[in-house]
Design a protein around this motif. Structure first.
Motif, PDB file in Angstrom:
ATOM      1  N   GLY A 264      -1.210  11.455  -6.837  1.00 13.42           N
ATOM      2  CA  GLY A 264      -2.225  10.403  -6.833  1.00 13.42           C
ATOM      3  C   GLY A 264      -2.429   9.755  -8.184  1.00 13.42           C
TER       4      GLY A 264
ATOM      5  N   LYS B  45      -9.190   6.083  -0.449  1.00 15.85           N
ATOM      6  CA  LYS B  45      -8.713   7.290  -1.103  1.00 15.85           C
ATOM      7  C   LYS B  45      -9.512   8.513  -0.656  1.00 15.85           C
ATOM      8  CE  LYS B  45      -6.944  10.138  -4.150  1.00 15.85           C
ATOM      9  NZ  LYS B  45      -5.635  10.738  -3.870  1.00 15.85           N
TER      10      LYS B  45
ATOM     11  N   THR C 277       5.693   3.634  -3.664  1.00 14.16           N
ATOM     12  CA  THR C 277       5.480   4.622  -4.730  1.00 14.16           C
ATOM     13  C   THR C 277       5.928   4.098  -6.094  1.00 14.16           C
ATOM     14  OG1 THR C 277       7.644   5.659  -4.378  1.00 14.16           O
ATOM     15  CG2 THR C 277       5.790   6.500  -3.074  1.00 14.16           C
TER      16      THR C 277
ATOM     17  N   SER D 265       2.250   8.980  -1.386  1.00 13.52           N
ATOM     18  CA  SER D 265       1.923   8.237  -0.165  1.00 13.52           C
ATOM     19  C   SER D 265       1.532   6.798  -0.444  1.00 13.52           C
ATOM     20  CB  SER D 265       0.794   8.945   0.590  1.00 13.52           C
ATOM     21  OG  SER D 265       1.167  10.253   0.957  1.00 13.52           O
ATOM     22  N   GLY D 266       1.642   6.367  -1.705  1.00 14.17           N
ATOM     23  CA  GLY D 266       1.285   5.005  -2.069  1.00 14.17           C
ATOM     24  C   GLY D 266      -0.083   4.936  -2.715  1.00 14.17           C
ATOM     25  N   ALA D 267      -0.905   3.982  -2.265  1.00 17.11           N
ATOM     26  CA  ALA D 267      -2.223   3.753  -2.864  1.00 17.11           C
ATOM     27  C   ALA D 267      -3.271   3.569  -1.780  1.00 17.11           C
ATOM     28  CB  ALA D 267      -2.186   2.523  -3.778  1.00 17.11           C
ATOM     29  N   ALA D 268      -4.535   3.680  -2.162  1.00  8.11           N
ATOM     30  CA  ALA D 268      -5.685   3.436  -1.286  1.00  8.11           C
ATOM     31  C   ALA D 268      -6.877   3.121  -2.168  1.00  8.11           C
ATOM     32  CB  ALA D 268      -5.976   4.656  -0.404  1.00  8.11           C
TER      33      ALA D 268
ATOM     34  N   ARG E 199      -2.376   9.613  -2.364  1.00 15.94           N
ATOM     35  CA  ARG E 199      -2.456   8.191  -2.703  1.00 15.94           C
ATOM     36  C   ARG E 199      -3.147   7.989  -4.049  1.00 15.94           C
ATOM     37  NH1 ARG E 199      -1.118   4.529   1.287  1.00 15.94           N
ATOM     38  NH2 ARG E 199      -0.711   5.463   3.329  1.00 15.94           N
TER      39      ARG E 199
ATOM     40  N   TRP F 179       0.802  -1.214   0.000  1.00 20.21           N
ATOM     41  CA  TRP F 179       0.000   0.000   0.000  1.00 20.21           C
ATOM     42  C   TRP F 179       0.839   1.270   0.000  1.00 20.21           C
ATOM     43  CZ3 TRP F 179      -4.704  -0.025  -1.552  1.00 20.21           C
ATOM     44  CH2 TRP F 179      -5.586  -1.084  -1.257  1.00 20.21           C
ATOM     45  N   ASP F 180       1.999   1.241   0.618  1.00 20.49           N
ATOM     46  CA  ASP F 180       2.771   2.466   0.803  1.00 20.49           C
ATOM     47  C   ASP F 180       3.862   2.676  -0.238  1.00 20.49           C
ATOM     48  OD1 ASP F 180       1.291   3.153   3.085  1.00 20.49           O
ATOM     49  OD2 ASP F 180       2.557   1.912   4.363  1.00 20.49           O
TER      50      ASP F 180
END
Length: 256
Positions: A206, A91, A46, A74-77, A97, A43-44
């Protein structure tokens, strides 16, 4: 709104049938004949890997080698797309993210008057902005300031001609819309694109960013008639959902 188009391309609501609901993720993938699959380590992260797939005889087959891409700082959500709500990070506007899930692919955009692509293409001007202000009635839409007025774009941080507004920035020279939050839920996240990166170590706010040759290859390949989808998942979520969502099997030699 964009000149002569009558819809805002970042919203992409006109490209999504009202009959498509979030629970229909597997059906959306089944109906798709093209897929852009982006996998992150977690998740975190990049950094990510992008591959193109096509359906042949009911099976996904890779039509490209993996390409390095970068995502949100910040990665993904989990985003708002064609998939049902999922447990995990969600998100939100301004969280840095990239939205995870399954998404329709919207129009292409860029600085040039035309590009080689099967997608609808909209050349941007200095007056075009994507509205990332959550309480704006134009939230998550690309609009022409000359038509909506300067007040309507107040507070937006997303001029679409970044080369003219941000010291020659080339990141939006080529790109396409990823249809996250097509219903424009306030605070749900806005202006999500695939676009060019600054370099392989850069991040985004994002979006998913890549080298220009990779983007040109994608744009030339994408065919709206084949109902392409964009899928972004951390590896653990890909493994959890692969069979349910009928995603390519990355361990199958035919899918490599």
């Amino acid at each position: 709104m964009l000149r002569g188009v009558g819809v805002a391309i970042a919203c992409v609501a006109s490209l999504l049938s009202p009959a498509i609901h979030a629970a229909d993720a597997a059906d959306s993938v089944t109906g798709a004949q093209q897929m852009i699959l982006v996998i992150t380590p977690d998740w975190d992260s990049t950094q990510a890997s992008l591959r193109r797939f096509e359906q042949h005889d009911g099976k996904w087959q890779a039509v490209s080698l993996p390409h390095a891409v970068v995502i949100g700082k910040s990665g993904a959500a989990w985003g708002l797309g064609l998939h049902a709500p999922q447990p995990g990070p969600q998100k939100r506007e301004g969280d840095g993210r990239a939205p995870a899930g399954i998404f329709s692919i919207g129009p292409a955009f860029g600085y040039a008057s035309s590009v080689v692509t099967g997608l609808d293409y909209h050349p941007m001007t200095a007056a075009d902005y994507c509205i990332d202000v959550s309480d704006s009635p134009l939230y998550n839409q690309i609009v022409d300031a000359g038509k909506v007025g300067a007040k309507a774009i107040a507070g937006s941080t997303e001029p679409m001609r970044r080369d003219l507004h941000a010291a020659g920035d080339q990141r939006y020279k080529l790109g396409f819309v990823i249809a996250h939050n097509a219903l424009r839920t306030p605070g749900g996240g806005s202006c999500i694109f695939a676009h060019l990166w600054t370099n392989k170590d850069s991040t985004t706010a994002g979006c998913t960013a890549m080298a220009e040759p990779v983007m040109r290859e994608l744009l030339a390949w994408l065919d709206p008639a084949r109902r392409p989808v964009f899928v972004l998942l951390p590896r653990a979520e890909y493994q959890r959902l692969r069979q349910t969502w009928r995603l390519p099997d990355l361990d199958d030699p035919a899918a490599r």
